[in-house]
Structure formats: structure tokens, C-alpha cells
Motif scaffolding. Structure first.
Motif, mmCIF file in Angstrom:
data_model
loop_
_atom_site.group_PDB
_atom_site.id
_atom_site.type_symbol
_atom_site.label_atom_id
_atom_site.label_comp_id
_atom_site.label_asym_id
_atom_site.label_seq_id
_atom_site.Cartn_x
_atom_site.Cartn_y
_atom_site.Cartn_z
ATOM 1 N N LEU A 50 0.165 10.121 54.442
ATOM 2 C CA LEU A 50 -0.652 11.306 54.156
ATOM 3 C C LEU A 50 -0.753 11.556 52.652
ATOM 4 N N LYS A 51 0.353 11.370 51.947
ATOM 5 C CA LYS A 51 0.364 11.575 50.498
ATOM 6 C C LYS A 51 -0.595 10.626 49.794
ATOM 7 N N ASN A 52 -0.585 9.344 50.193
ATOM 8 C CA ASN A 52 -1.445 8.364 49.530
ATOM 9 C C ASN A 52 -2.905 8.493 49.944
ATOM 10 N N ILE A 53 -3.154 8.995 51.142
ATOM 11 C CA ILE A 53 -4.548 9.259 51.541
ATOM 12 C C ILE A 53 -5.153 10.320 50.626
ATOM 13 N N ARG A 54 -4.360 11.299 50.271
ATOM 14 C CA ARG A 54 -4.859 12.344 49.362
ATOM 15 C C ARG A 54 -5.178 11.744 47.989
ATOM 16 N N LEU A 55 -4.332 10.815 47.514
ATOM 17 C CA LEU A 55 -4.603 10.180 46.221
ATOM 18 C C LEU A 55 -5.868 9.334 46.276
ATOM 19 N N LEU A 56 -6.060 8.602 47.390
ATOM 20 C CA LEU A 56 -7.257 7.784 47.533
ATOM 21 C C LEU A 56 -8.499 8.651 47.569
ATOM 22 N N LYS A 57 -8.381 9.782 48.201
ATOM 23 C CA LYS A 57 -9.503 10.713 48.272
ATOM 24 C C LYS A 57 -9.942 11.177 46.887
ATOM 25 N N LYS A 58 -8.970 11.230 45.964
ATOM 26 C CA LYS A 58 -9.276 11.638 44.596
ATOM 27 C C LYS A 58 -9.819 10.494 43.746
ATOM 28 N N GLY A 59 -9.894 9.251 44.292
ATOM 29 C CA GLY A 59 -10.475 8.128 43.561
ATOM 30 C C GLY A 59 -9.464 7.188 42.938
ATOM 31 N N ASP A 60 -8.196 7.339 43.271
ATOM 32 C CA ASP A 60 -7.166 6.434 42.743
ATOM 33 C C ASP A 60 -7.027 5.251 43.708
ATOM 34 N N PHE A 61 -7.526 4.054 43.289
ATOM 35 C CA PHE A 61 -7.512 2.870 44.152
ATOM 36 C C PHE A 61 -6.292 1.965 43.918
ATOM 37 N N ASN A 62 -5.498 2.270 42.907
ATOM 38 C CA ASN A 62 -4.306 1.450 42.629
ATOM 39 C C ASN A 62 -3.126 1.931 43.480
ATOM 40 N N ILE A 63 -3.301 1.829 44.786
ATOM 41 C CA ILE A 63 -2.297 2.343 45.724
ATOM 42 C C ILE A 63 -1.880 1.224 46.671
ATOM 43 N N GLU A 64 -0.604 1.084 46.871
ATOM 44 C CA GLU A 64 -0.081 0.146 47.882
ATOM 45 C C GLU A 64 1.221 0.712 48.437
ATOM 46 N N ILE A 65 1.243 0.886 49.743
ATOM 47 C CA ILE A 65 2.430 1.437 50.405
ATOM 48 C C ILE A 65 3.267 0.278 50.923
ATOM 49 N N THR A 66 4.527 0.230 50.549
ATOM 50 C CA THR A 66 5.441 -0.816 51.026
ATOM 51 C C THR A 66 6.112 -0.360 52.314
ATOM 52 N N THR A 67 6.010 -1.178 53.345
ATOM 53 C CA THR A 67 6.631 -0.846 54.626
ATOM 54 C C THR A 67 7.097 -2.119 55.321
ATOM 55 N N LYS A 68 8.190 -2.019 56.068
ATOM 56 C CA LYS A 68 8.698 -3.127 56.872
ATOM 57 C C LYS A 68 8.430 -2.900 58.361
ATOM 58 N N SER A 69 7.715 -1.821 58.660
ATOM 59 C CA SER A 69 7.453 -1.475 60.057
ATOM 60 C C SER A 69 6.321 -2.321 60.616
ATOM 61 N N ASN A 70 6.486 -2.793 61.874
ATOM 62 C CA ASN A 70 5.439 -3.580 62.534
ATOM 63 C C ASN A 70 4.804 -2.840 63.708
ATOM 64 N N ASP A 71 5.087 -1.537 63.841
ATOM 65 C CA ASP A 71 4.504 -0.780 64.944
ATOM 66 C C ASP A 71 3.128 -0.260 64.546
ATOM 67 N N GLU A 72 2.622 0.720 65.350
ATOM 68 C CA GLU A 72 1.283 1.246 65.078
ATOM 69 C C GLU A 72 1.205 1.915 63.709
ATOM 70 N N ILE A 73 2.288 2.609 63.332
ATOM 71 C CA ILE A 73 2.294 3.246 62.011
ATOM 72 C C ILE A 73 2.261 2.180 60.919
ATOM 73 N N GLY A 74 3.041 1.119 61.131
ATOM 74 C CA GLY A 74 3.034 0.019 60.164
ATOM 75 C C GLY A 74 1.667 -0.627 60.071
ATOM 76 N N GLU A 75 1.004 -0.801 61.228
ATOM 77 C CA GLU A 75 -0.345 -1.391 61.220
ATOM 78 C C GLU A 75 -1.326 -0.467 60.507
ATOM 79 N N LEU A 76 -1.180 0.830 60.722
ATOM 80 C CA LEU A 76 -2.049 1.798 60.047
ATOM 81 C C LEU A 76 -1.860 1.730 58.537
ATOM 82 N N ILE A 77 -0.589 1.589 58.093
ATOM 83 C CA ILE A 77 -0.316 1.477 56.654
ATOM 84 C C ILE A 77 -0.891 0.180 56.100
#
Length: 606
Positions: free
Chosen positions: A344-371
């Protein structure tokens, strides 16, 4: 109505709980409660199953031990039968000692000793002895021969006199003069049989005694003891313990021979009994060809102890799994809610036009796929921006390379020409020859920018290369070209031979001990196909490397392996998949590379 209101109030209160706590409660209910119910229900069934399994294992071990001991008894009986009917033994011991001279008796002793020792081995027969008449000189030998007086002093002699048994089994302790002269307590179990006088079966010509080590029997019996305090032993009809798995046996566990006879009269007995104050599992079996009974006693308390130990292990496992489940549920619920908050935090940043975003995750579930999808979308947007910049930069680089390609050949020719005239002026013809050859080599390589050249030029290009190499290595290469004249009227894509010849030089001939060898190029035209062969007598190529040399799986280092694959791919791309390279090699003898291209447009029609 009051209960319905209470349920609604509870559900409303539950809906207000944070997602992390909801997940934690659900995990605990789904893991700990079912596992606890399962542990309680299965505990009693597993307890009974363990008892059955241990009891079955004890019975199986007892049966195996009975078979092993019976096998040893049969081996001894068979050996005795062979010795009793042996003509040499009967004829020798039936002689009258006072009618034989000393050499004859000594010769008889040697022959019989050699024959008796042939039956001896540590696993089955430890020793074979003959009891002979006292007047024989060797009756006091004590290794393979004993006297009649020794037999009469034995406990078993009276049984032969009274009952004329075929075989009597006894437990003996005797010094072994052959292998352990200082050991006076070698425990043995012996089988004794009488050699009868054929003219009068009431007379004994002698006795045969076969000894086996008691340790061999006790080793078998130890394997039959399935628990720590169980015991297995062999008892004879006189209530004597012949051998046991343990040196100390509870006196209450030694049964009377009459009791054992009743238990084992129908074969093998296996059941529970009370011996003294202990409830035990009793197994007994009559052993054939002997007066022995095999007995095994296992305290029932040891079998139930296994089940109780399993109960304790399951209780400990339940506690460990419950603790682990709680920790796991806490970690999982925390990781899920943490990832959602981060997303949610990074979606807000993307909405403001910041494209240099990458979320690091080790999750392989639906949340991980969404990230991952969010990262891909963000990276794609950034890529589109960077791609515009890269395309413009590459266009500028392409213009620069095109300009450099026009300048480099002229600069190279002018430089080589300057070096050539300098060598001539300074009277250094070797440098002049090398520079001129190198100049022709690069001139043929460039071919005025044309990709298709006459085959004659391709051969000339290789010759220039080999001429330079021979200048460098002092003519250690024998380079020969034998090509049909018809081949020279056709064309080919350029630089397909030189990399192959270079491989022959660097990876074939120069790897030999004498660093010299032959490179032969042959060629002919047949049925519209030009076949060129490059052969060398270098060190060859290993079979495992040969299989992958033309594939991308090749682990060849450097540019040479890449160059060979590049030639093969260029030929297939330009002429078709049916053309290209073929490698044949014999390690230690050399390599042959076959090049096939179509006989295309003749040189004169270009």
C-alpha cells in the motif's frame, strides 16, 4: 433472542480484530486442535501396535536362531556320519597296536591327523578328535587323538555303555594344544559318536568327537534376544545350560526339562507365562538330532516400556508442534500483513509518479504474486523511459562505429606500409616479409566489405595465416592444401576456414609434446555439394567435449569455441540447416573437421 444477540455481538467484535490476529487465531484452531484430537485417539492404537510388533519381532528372531542352531547341528551330524563310515579310519584303528612297528604307527597318525584337520574351520568345526586304543603310540597325542582311558573318564561314556546312543552332545572345557597352548579354558560344545566293531556291535573300536566353539552358539543366541534384559539359552535333557546369550540368568527363568518337553511337544511354543514374580513371553523349541531345547524369555515389562516410551514421545511431539505452530502462525500472519502494508505504501508513491520502486519479498503466495506484478509494472514503466534514452544513444554509437570502420582499414594499411618501408630501409627483410604477409591477410579478411568471396581467396587467407604462424614458430607446421581445381570456381561466405585452422594450431598441434605437426586441407565437389576437410594430427578432442563442441552447452573457454559455433550457425543461416560443420576426432591421433556448403554461384558470373 438473547443468545442470538450475544452471537451477533461476538461476530461484530470479531470483525473489528486486526487481520494479523484473525490469521493467528485461525492457524491455531486449524493446527493445534485437530492434531491434539488425533494424538489422543491414535495413542492407544499405536501402543497396542507397538506391543504386537515387538512381540512379532521377538518371535521372528527366535525362529531364525532356531534355524541357525539346527543348521550347525546338522552340519556336525553330517560330518560325524562321514567319519563313521570312512574306511581309512575304521581300518587303521581296528589294527592291533602290538603288531605294528613304530614307523607304521607314526605314518598312520600323520595320515589321520591330516584327514581330520581337513574338516576343521573356525565357523563350523573347531576340532575333530579320535579316541583310540590305549596301546597306540599316538593315543596320548592330545590334539587330534585321545586314549580309551580318556573316554572312560568322560561323563558321556556311561551313556554309550548303557544306551548305545548314536550321538551324545556335551559341554566341555579343554586346553587347545594346537592354537592356544596357554589357554586352559576354551569353552566348547562337543558331539561324540562311537565307532562300532562291525564283527561285534557291542564292542567299541573308538570314538569320534567334534568340537565347536561355544562362542559361535552364544553369538547366534544374542541375536535372538530382542530386548535389553531378555535371554536366550540352550538346555539339554539333564537341565544343563549348553550355551546362553547372557552369562547371568535369573534362576526363575531356568525351566525343568519336563516342563520344556510339555511346552515343545507340538513343535515350537510361543506364549506368555509367569516366572517367579515376572510376566514374560516364553518361546521354546526342540532342536532335532539332539537332546537340546532352545529357550527364549523376554520380560513383558520391556515390551510395554516401548509403548510407554512412544506415549511420552508423542506427548513431547504434541508440545513441540503446538509451540512451533504458534510461532509459525505468528510469523506468517506478521509477514502477510507486513507485505500488504508495504504494498500500500509503494502504491501511493507510484501514484505520485515515482517509478524507481521495487519491493523485495520472498513470499510465493497471492500477496507475493501481487507484489511481483507490481514490481513488473513499475519496472516496465521505468524501462519505457530508459529505452527511449538507450535507443538514441545506440544510434549515435552506430554512426561512430560506421565512421571508425571507414577509417580503420586505411589507417591499418598505411601503418603496415610505413613499417614495411622502414624494414626495407633498415635491411630487415624478415620484418618486411612478415608485414607484407600480415597486410595481405587483413586485406583478404576485409574483402572490401563483401561477405561472399571466392573459395580461392578463402584458401589464400588461410595460407597467409599459416605463413605468419610458421614465421612465429620457426616452421614447425607442415601445412598442405590439396583441393580439386573445380572447387575454386565457386564462392563461399568468408572466414570459415581460418578459425578452424587456428583451433588445429592452438588446441591440437601446440599441445603435443614435440609442438609440431601436419595440417591438411582437402576439397572436392560432388552432387552439387562442396566438401572441405581440415585434418590435423594434434592431440585430438575428448569424446565428452566433442559431443557439445557445436552446441551452446559447450564449456569451451575463450573465443575459439565461440568462433566454431559461430561458423556453423553462419553456414546454416546462409545456406540452410542441411549444411554446416561436422567434427570427428580420436584422442591422441588428431581431429578432422568437415565443412559442407552448396556449389552455388560461380566466381565469373558474380
Amino acid at each position: 433472542m438473547k443468545k442470538i444477540f450475544q452471537i451477533r455481538h461476538f461476530l461484530k467484535k470479531l470483525s473489528g480484530i486486526k487481520l494479523k490476529n484473525k490469521l493467528l487465531i485461525s492457524y491455531l484452531l486449524l493446527i493445534i486442535v485437530p492434531f491434539g484430537v488425533f494424538a489422543i485417539m491414535s495413542n492407544f492404537r499405536v501402543y497396542n501396535a507397538i506391543e504386537t510388533l515387538v512381540s512379532y519381532s521377538a518371535k521372528h528372531s527366535f525362529e531364525q536362531s532356531g534355524l541357525f542352531v539346527s543348521y550347525k547341528i546338522d552340519k556336525i551330524i553330517n560330518t560325524i556320519d562321514v567319519l563313521l563310515v570312512d574306511k581309512k579310519i575304521n581300518s587303521t584303528i581296528s589294527q592291533e597296536p602290538d603288531k605294528l612297528d613304530i614307523p607304521s604307527q607314526m605314518l598312520d597318525m600323520q595320515d589321520l591327523s591330516r584327514y581330520l584337520r581337513s574338516f576343521q574351520n573356525q565357523d563350523e568345526v573347531f576340532n575333530v578328535k579320535l579316541y583310540v586304543k590305549d596301546d597306540f603310540l599316538y593315543s596320548s597325542e592330545k590334539v587330534n587323538f585321545l586314549s580309551f582311558q580318556d573316554a572312560k573318564n568322560s561323563d558321556w561314556y556311561e551313556d554309550f555303555v548303557k544306551y548305545h546312543k548314536k550321538v551324545i552332545w556335551v559341554k566341555t572345557t579343554e586346553q587347545d594344544y594346537t592354537t592356544k597352548p596357554d589357554d586352559s579354558e576354551i569353552k566348547r560344545v562337543s558331539a561324540v559318536s562311537a565307532i562300532l566293531d562291525k564283527s561285534n556291535y557291542l564292542n567299541f573300536l573308538g570314538f569320534v568327537r567334534i568340537d565347536i566353539l561355544e562362542k559361535n552358539l552364544s553369538d547366534i543366541l544374542k541375536k535372538a534376544s530382542s530386548t535389553k534384559n531378555s535371554v536366550t539359552y540352550i538346555q539339554n535333557s539333564k537341565n544343563e545350560i549348553i550355551s546362553s546369550s547372557s552369562e547371568k540368568i535369573n534362576n526363575n527363568w531356568i525351566l525343568d526339562s519336563s516342563d520344556l518337553e510339555n511346552y515343545s511337544k507340538n513343535g515350537m511354543y510361543y506364549g506368555t507365562r509367569d516366572l517367579g514374580k515376572e510376566h514374560v513371553i516364553l518361546a521354546c523349541q526342540k532342536l532335532p538330532n539332539s537332546d537340546w531345547t532352545l529357550v527364549s524369555i523376554t520380560p513383558f515389562s520391556e515390551i510395554t516400556a516401548v509403548g510407554k516410551e512412544l506415549q511420552n514421545q508423542m506427548l513431547l511431539m504434541f508440545l513441540l508442534i503446538s509451540t512451533a505452530a504458534y510461532i509459525l502462525a505468528y510469523v506468517i500472519s506478521s509477514s502477510i500483513t507486513k507485505n500488504i502494508s508495504l504494498l500500500l505504501k509503494n502504491i501511493r508513491l507510484l501514484k505520485k509518479g515515482d517509478f524507481n520502486i521495487e519491493i523485495t519479498t520472498k513470499s510465493n503466495d497471492e500477496i507475493g504474486e501481487l507484489i511481483e506484478n507490481f514490481n513488473s509494472m513499475s519496472a516496465r514503466l521505468k524501462f519505457l523511459v530508459d529505452e527511449q534514452y538507450r535507443i538514441g544513444l545506440e544510434a549515435k554509437n552506430a554512426e561512430l562505429l560506421a565512421l571508425q570502420a571507414q577509417i580503420n582499414p586505411h589507417f591499418l594499411y598505411n601503418t603496415l606500409d610505413m613499417i614495411n618501408w622502414s624494414a626495407i630501409n633498415n635491411n630487415v627483410p624478415e620484418i618486411s616479409d612478415t608485414v607484407q604477409t600480415l597486410s595481405r591477410f587483413y586485406k583478404l579478411s576485409l574483402s572490401k566489405g563483401s561477405n561472399i568471396i571466392p573459395i580461392r581467396n578463402e584458401i589464400e587467407h588461410v595460407k597467409m595465416y599459416m605463413e605468419i604462424q610458421n614465421m612465429r614458430f620457426e616452421n614447425i607446421f607442415d601445412f598442405q592444401v590439396h583441393i580439386d581445381e573445380e572447387v575454386y570456381q565457386y564462392t563461399t561466405i568468408k572466414i570459415i576456414l581460418q578459425p578452424i585452422v587456428e583451433n588445429s594450431v592452438l588446441h591440437g598441434i601446440l599441445q603435443k609434446d614435440d609442438r609440431s605437426g601436419l595440417i591438411l586441407i582437402t576439397g572436392h565437389v560432388s552432387e552439387g555439394v562442396i566438401t572441405l576437410k581440415v585434418q590435423d594430427n594434434g592431440i585430438g578432442i575428448k569424446p565428452e567435449k566433442l559431443k557439445t563442441i557445436l552446441t551452446h552447452k559447450s564449456n569451451t573457454n575463450g573465443t575459439h569455441g565461440y568462433g566454431i559455433r559461430n561458423i556453423n550457425e553462419r553456414i546454416k543461416l546462409f545456406y540452410g540447416e542441411q549444411y554446416g560443420l561436422e567434427y570427428n576426432s580420436v584422442p591422441g591421433k588428431g581431429t578432422t573437421v568437415i565443412i559442407r556448403i552448396p556449389a552455388g554461384i560461380p566466381v565469373q558470373t558474380q
